[in-house]
Design an enzyme around this catalytic site. Structure first.
Site, mmCIF file in Angstrom:
data_model
loop_
_atom_site.group_PDB
_atom_site.id
_atom_site.type_symbol
_atom_site.label_atom_id
_atom_site.label_comp_id
_atom_site.label_asym_id
_atom_site.label_seq_id
_atom_site.Cartn_x
_atom_site.Cartn_y
_atom_site.Cartn_z
ATOM 1 N N TRP A 357 47.979 0.900 20.755
ATOM 2 C CA TRP A 357 47.998 0.995 19.288
ATOM 3 C C TRP A 357 48.666 -0.232 18.678
ATOM 4 C CZ3 TRP A 357 52.263 2.947 15.805
ATOM 5 C CH2 TRP A 357 53.517 2.864 16.412
ATOM 6 N N ASP A 358 49.317 -1.031 19.517
ATOM 7 C CA ASP A 358 49.968 -2.271 19.077
ATOM 8 C C ASP A 358 49.003 -3.128 18.249
ATOM 9 O OD1 ASP A 358 51.166 -1.156 21.390
ATOM 10 O OD2 ASP A 358 52.172 -3.028 21.873
ATOM 11 N N GLU A 488 59.482 7.278 21.664
ATOM 12 C CA GLU A 488 59.238 7.901 22.977
ATOM 13 C C GLU A 488 60.518 8.449 23.600
ATOM 14 O OE1 GLU A 488 57.298 4.623 24.883
ATOM 15 O OE2 GLU A 488 55.311 5.204 24.173
ATOM 16 N N LYS A 600 64.130 5.212 19.923
ATOM 17 C CA LYS A 600 63.685 3.991 20.601
ATOM 18 C C LYS A 600 63.076 2.997 19.605
ATOM 19 C CE LYS A 600 60.386 2.457 24.126
ATOM 20 N NZ LYS A 600 59.188 2.813 24.874
HETATM 21 C C1 BGC Z 1 56.169 1.289 23.122
HETATM 22 C C2 BGC Z 1 54.781 1.629 22.640
HETATM 23 C C3 BGC Z 1 53.891 0.429 22.869
HETATM 24 C C4 BGC Z 1 53.938 -0.032 24.329
HETATM 25 C C5 BGC Z 1 53.169 -1.315 24.561
HETATM 26 C C6 BGC Z 1 56.103 0.877 24.581
HETATM 27 O O1 BGC Z 1 57.383 0.525 25.025
HETATM 28 O O2 BGC Z 1 57.016 2.408 22.994
HETATM 29 O O3 BGC Z 1 54.815 1.944 21.261
HETATM 30 O O4 BGC Z 1 52.576 0.762 22.536
HETATM 31 O O5 BGC Z 1 55.273 -0.275 24.696
HETATM 32 O O6 BGC Z 1 53.706 -2.363 23.806
#
Ligand code: BGC
Length: 773
Positions: A357-358, A488, A600
């Site tokens: 989703w980035d 998360e 986080k």
């Molecule tokens: C983040 C996610 C992100 C992923 C890839 C994770 O640490 O919590 O939001 O999509 O890293 O960058």
């Protein structure tokens, strides 16, 4: 944190060779052109620690998954970006001794990534174990104008003695991924051919049949004169190489120009790979190294023209932001809607090179503002092409009737992630994909996208939300149980405010799009409703959910609650934690993290950032004041959102502090993980902090608006914005904002609350003295 690079506005410079920094530098000095990317591995043989990385965009491997306990719905594989043929290799021997920086005494070592030109250079003096010294200088780039071409100039000068120099340029497909679940090699040889003027290697992935044909040729000069060489040809499994000797007198330079084309079956028919590879290579060689280099400089000049940010009065900040922009431009160039952006770009294997989703939440704004709209459109079309897979993905989890759940991690539309709390629960990703459609159309004004592609995606996502919520008799409202929000550090929570909000917002927006199409493209809407089997009853149901969605909130504190149980937690600000606990993810057990109040990454605040115009300043302030002290920002995606909101709230110091957390994240190796690859998403976020935060850039009812402030010690900063055909160069000083229209497209905008017009090729100045932030 490791600070060993020189500060410079346009270059990244490493002086002195320290072997333990090498893998970090291999990431930082990576080069790429959207089609391929290459870590800054040495050309010559190196027996020290190194992570070899040559990546071809879109070429991946479905590595059989490894999990503790299998759960229904888990994917069978985790896609891996592939380490591909090592095309840069040039082994060197001097009077029979191997040049290997791990066994030589190295002096005058300089590695420089010239970001203005898109060129990597390295020079050093090496004392070989036998005591002889040679000077070496290499220049390499992957061409922005001929995407399939990489070129290297490699020069060796014996210091004070006559030398026999053996060059052995090669193509080596016998490579491995560091990140391989079963320690397998992912490539098989298909064919190779080797003649005096050219070597060709074709390899194919063991699964999915991606073919890569690499073709190399080279030219040699000694003391400026072309040398004809008779190479010895070497062949091994997945390897072709040449070897030849030249004589250089004392202090004479022997130069090898190596040209390679890398063509893949993603772009060409398999049976044409060899001929296309040879053809492209012939063109590159005919142009010659210097002219390819000139083209490279021109191509990069064009990129910078649209995307540069200039910061006066802070060279570290200047270098940091250019580094981020440089890597964004290397990672994705937007011509191919089958490609996307991995969180590490072309700089490492972590995150598998897959799409998260980035892209929609963090990367899209950069491309929207710095490139032609077709480039952002392609990022959206990528998800349109995966719609059927998203529907299948939802079906696997028990959803029906065209409900679409986009994967958390993907290469081809299929889910690759297999941690249940993320795969099944981190469903907010669907919302970001819908939001990107909104963001794109409001920015570009390209509403044709909605009928062509947008509505189908929005309907699929809205259907998913409508099935994922249920009516709670207890609450007398719709609720969403068992989710993981962007934070998360809490899993399996009920009613994550952000997820509930983005779900209802998606349905609202989908209904708006339907209304828009009804008014403007009636026939197309009818066809789409029929195609999607979408009825008024179904859209009425969405309306009912929107009106009756439950949002956890605390009246007394005046804040939205991250989830139902958030206030039951022990709320101790991060500032009161002993430093030794941080980062939590390295010091605490997972269950302790989950039970804690620590966040986080932006979650409620992510929602306030996205849906900014729906909340008043007071609401944003109360939520920011409540959540920021509890946020540990252990995802590099987080600080930029906090920085942008802090700017809006007038918390200038906080805004700058948050900006600093990511501005030089990789250059200074803050998280001690740069050797794995760079944090591309966080680079996009830093750009957002400057342009949307300090620049205060927003789109209000289709109009560009700026509300800037300048961090204390900066003399000025300026950024480029490409907006609806115009390119504006916005410069902010402590007293004024100067907007130069670099095109002839007249543009209306709002600056610090005032409506202004910038005519074509005109510069206007608005005083900042009176403007409030
Ligand atoms: C983040 C996610 C992100 C992923 C890839 C994770 O640490 O919590 O939001 O999509 O890293 O960058």
């Amino acid at each position: 944190m490791k600070k060993y690079l020189k500060v410079d506005p346009w270059s990244i410079i490493e002086e002195g060779f320290v072997a333990e920094n090498h893998e970090i530098s291999e990431s930082i000095f990576s080069i790429g052109n959207g089609h391929m990317g290459q870590r800054a591995n040495f050309e010559e043989h190196y027996t020290g620690q190194s992570l070899q990385g040559s990546y071809m965009a879109g070429v991946y491997y479905p590595d059989k998954t490894r999990v503790g306990w299998w759960k229904n719905g888990y994917p069978e594989y985790f896609a891996k970006v592939l380490n591909s043929t090592n095309w840069i290799g040039i082994d060197v021997k001097v009077n029979g001794e191997t040049l290997d920086l791990a066994t030589c005494t190295v002096t005058d070592f300089v590695r420089e990534l010239n970001m203005k030109e898109g060129v990597l250079r390295r020079s050093f003096t090496a004392e070989l174990p036998g005591g002889k010294k040679v000077k070496v200088a290499s220049t390499r780039f992957v061409s922005m104008s001929m995407k399939e071409i990489g070129a290297i100039k490699y020069a060796v000068t014996p210091v004070g003695f006559d030398a026999d120099i053996t060059f052995s340029p090669y193509l080596d497909g016998d490579v491995k991924n560091k990140d391989s679940n079963y320690d397998e090699k992912f490539w098989d040889e298909v064919s190779k051919s080797n003649r005096a003027d050219q070597a060709v290697l074709t390899i194919k992935t063991k699964k999915l049949d991606f073919y890569l044909t690499s073709t190399m040729t080279y030219a040699v000069e000694v003391a400026g004169t072309k040398a004809d060489v008779q190479p010895e040809l070497t062949e091994k499994e997945k390897f072709v190489g040449h070897s030849f000797q030249v004589q250089a007198k004392a202090d004479q330079e022997a130069v090898l120009y190596k040209y390679v084309s890398n063509v893949t079956s993603r772009d060409h028919a398999v049976d044409e790979l060899a001929s296309v590879g040879a053809e492209v290579l012939t063109k590159a060689v005919a142009a010659g190294f210097d002219s390819l280099l000139d083209q490279q400089k021109e191509a990069w000049a064009a990129k910078w023209k649209d995307s540069d940010i200039v910061i006066e009065g802070d060279v570290e900040a200047q270098q940091g932001i250019r580094f981020n922009i440089f890597h964004m431009n290397q990672t994705y160039t937007g011509e191919d809607s089958r490609l996307n952006i991995g969180p590490k770009g072309f700089t490492g294997e972590k995150y598998g090179g897959s799409t998260y989703w980035d892209t929609e939440a963090y990367c899209l704004p950069f491309y929207l503002s710095t490139a032609d709209e077709s480039i952002s459109r392609n990022l959206l079309v990528y998800r349109y092409k995966h719609l059927e897979k998203a529907i299948e993905n939802a079906e696997k989890l028990g959803f029906t009737d065209g409900a679409a759940l986009y994967p958390m991690v993907t290469m081809n539309g299929e889910e690759c992630h297999n941690e249940w709390e993320i795969t099944f629960e981190e469903i907010h990703r669907n919302g970001a994909i819908a939001y990107a459609i909104y963001n794109y159309t409001r920015y570009t004004g390209d509403y044709s996208y909605l009928g062509e592609y947008g509505l189908e995606v929005l309907a699929g996502i809205s259907r998913f939300w409508a099935q994922r919520v249920h009516f709670s008799k207890h609450q007398n409202q719709y609720v969403m149980l068992g989710v993981t929000g962007p934070n998360e550090y809490e899993n399996n929570v009920n009613n994550n405010w952000y997820t509930n909000r983005i779900a209802a917002w998606t349905m609202e927006y989908t209904l708006d799009v339907i209304a828009y199409l009804k008014e403007n493209e009636g026939a197309r809407l009818d066809a789409l409703m029929a195609k999607l089997n979408l009825s008024d009853a179904e859209t009425a149901k969405w309306q009912e959910i929107i009106e009756n969605m439950y949002y956890p909130a605390d009246e007394e504190k005046g804040v939205f609650l991250q989830q139902d149980g958030f206030l039951d937690k022990e709320l101790i600000p991060v500032s009161e934690l002993d430093e030794k606990h941080l980062p939590l993810n390295q010091n605490w057990s997972w269950d302790r993290i989950l039970r804690s109040c620590y966040i986080k990454q932006a979650d409620v605040l992510q929602g306030l950032y996205f849906l900014n115009d729906q909340y008043d300043l007071e609401t944003k302030k109360r939520n920011f004041d409540f959540y920021e002290p509890l946020t540990v920002h252990e995802s590099s995606l987080s600080p930029c959102v906090h920085s942008i909101l802090a700017c809006e709230l007038g918390y200038k110091e906080k805004a700058y502090e948050m900006y600093l957390r990511t501005a030089r994240l990789d250059l200074d190796n803050y998280n001690n993980d740069t050797e794995d690859g760079l944090h591309i998403t966080s680079m996009a976020g830093t750009w957002m902090s400057v342009v949307e935060g300090f620049g205060g850039k927003k789109i209000e009812d289709g109009t560009l608006s700026l509300n800037p402030f300048i961090p204390g010690h900066w003399q000025s900063f300026s950024f480029k914005i490409v907006f609806r055909g115009a390119r504006l160069n916005v410069q902010v000083t402590p007293d004024s904002i100067n907007i130069k229209n670099e095109t002839d497209v007249e543009t209306d905008l709002i600056v610090s609350g005032k409506e202004v017009t910038v005519k074509g090729n005109e510069t206007i100045q608005v005083s900042l003295a009176a403007s409030a932030v």
